[in-house]
Design an enzyme around this catalytic site. Structure first.
Site, PDB file in Angstrom:
ATOM      1  N   ASN A  69       0.258  -8.883   0.041  1.00  0.00           N
ATOM      2  CA  ASN A  69      -0.903  -9.568   0.583  1.00  0.00           C
ATOM      3  C   ASN A  69      -0.561 -11.015   0.921  1.00  0.00           C
ATOM      4  O   ASN A  69       0.454 -11.541   0.466  1.00  0.00           O
ATOM      5  CB  ASN A  69      -2.043  -9.547  -0.432  1.00  0.00           C
ATOM      6  CG  ASN A  69      -2.492  -8.157  -0.768  1.00  0.00           C
ATOM      7  OD1 ASN A  69      -1.771  -7.393  -1.405  1.00  0.00           O
ATOM      8  ND2 ASN A  69      -3.689  -7.804  -0.362  1.00  0.00           N
TER       9      ASN A  69
ATOM     10  N   CYS B  93       0.851  -1.188   0.000  1.00  0.00           N
ATOM     11  CA  CYS B  93       0.000   0.000   0.000  1.00  0.00           C
ATOM     12  C   CYS B  93       0.885   1.235   0.000  1.00  0.00           C
ATOM     13  O   CYS B  93       1.698   1.405   0.916  1.00  0.00           O
ATOM     14  CB  CYS B  93      -0.922   0.010   1.218  1.00  0.00           C
ATOM     15  SG  CYS B  93      -1.970   1.485   1.316  1.00  0.00           S
TER      16      CYS B  93
END
Length: 305
Positions: free
Chosen positions: A246, A237
């Site tokens: 992730n 991010c």
């Protein structure tokens, strides 16, 4: 509880933060190969400003170029009404809206307050009503904020309630910077599922501190059956300092399949696609199973001299 559903986010969440732009035909080829692995959903791109996310400036071309596989839902992130309009023109089957649970992350990531995000969501939902498109909302920093620290669970529940009041149909709870722990995840998920048993909740974990799989297991034990995951563990991010990729799709599928929980995914096919990522993005990826092999892999005994 014997079946879970994987939403593959690498084409959007993974590629958006890569140093180099992945050419449009390569994105399309990646999504087409992923479509053949049995994944339930694929988040193909984001209809955001090319200035904000230049790596996804080809969103329309990607959505119009992929080969739609029956049974797979193709979704796209939309940041505002204009993005929603563009996404609907390209025939997406689901749109994903994003807001933050914490004020500071909301201002850093979206340049608006959570209250302003909710007002914008209501406008988008009203516009999309009648289109047949499923509307999901992702709640970033659910389990903690990189600027404020702990996010009160009562605040999270209030925001879920207000999201549902706007007309959103599904909600993703996001551990944006990988600060969650299994006890926290299980407690919050149990509460959410108990309050809104009809809502399809999805859990989105980053593996920043190596807790991604443990947190996914805790969510599943609390009744969650929908999970975001990213091929090879790609992702991050840009507005969450320290965030890494992730939870890895093939690692997540491998864990659940080893437990006897059906994912609907052909793990060998998924691993084969993951093995192509280093050439695609120009660097190694953090996933484990594609390197070590599945747990039932067997080796020849070494020769005795």
């Amino acid at each position: 509880m014997s079946r879970i559903y994987i939403n593959e986010v690498a084409p959007r969440d993974g590629l958006q933060i890569e140093a180099a732009f992945v050419p449009t035909p390569d994105k399309i080829a990646l999504i087409d190969r992923l479509s053949e692995t049995g994944l339930a959903r694929i988040e193909a791109t984001s209809f955001t400003s090319p200035k904000a996310i230049p790596n996804l400036r080809d969103a329309a071309e990607v959505m119009q170029g992929i080969r739609r596989q029956p049974g797979v839902i193709y979704t796209a992130l939309v940041p505002n009404l204009k993005g929603c309009q563009r996404a609907l023109e390209c025939g997406v089957e689901e749109i994903n809206l994003v807001m933050s649970a914490s004020e500071s992350h909301s201002l850093a990531n979206l340049r608006m307050t959570p209250e302003q995000s909710l007002a914008q969501f209501a406008e988008i939902v009203a516009y999309a009503r009648g289109s047949g498109v499923f509307i999901n909302a992702s709640l970033s920093t659910t389990f903690g904020c990189p600027f404020e620290g702990h996010v009160d669970e009562g605040r999270v529940m209030t925001l879920i309630e207000r999201l549902l009041e706007t007309g959103v149909q599904g909600i993703t709870l996001c551990d944006t910077t990988g600060v969650a722990n299994p006890a926290q995840v299980k407690r919050l998920c149990q509460d959410a599922v108990a309050r809104w048993p009809e809502v399809p909740f999805t859990l989105h974990f980053h593996d920043t501190r190596g807790m991604g799989l443990a947190n996914a297991l805790a969510a599943w034990e609390a009744g969650i059956v929908h999970f975001d995951a990213s091929l090879g563990g790609l992702g991050g991010c840009p507005y969450a300092p320290g965030a890494t990729g992730n939870v890895c799709s093939e690692d997540l599928v491998h864990m659940f399949e080893q437990m006897g929980v059906h994912t609907g995914v052909d793990l060998d096919a998924l691993m084969a696609v993951s093995a192509t990522l280093p050439d695609l993005v120009g660097h190694d990826t953090p996933g484990h199973v594609v390197k070590a092999g599945k747990a039932d892999r067997r080796y020849a005994m070494p020769e005795r001299g």
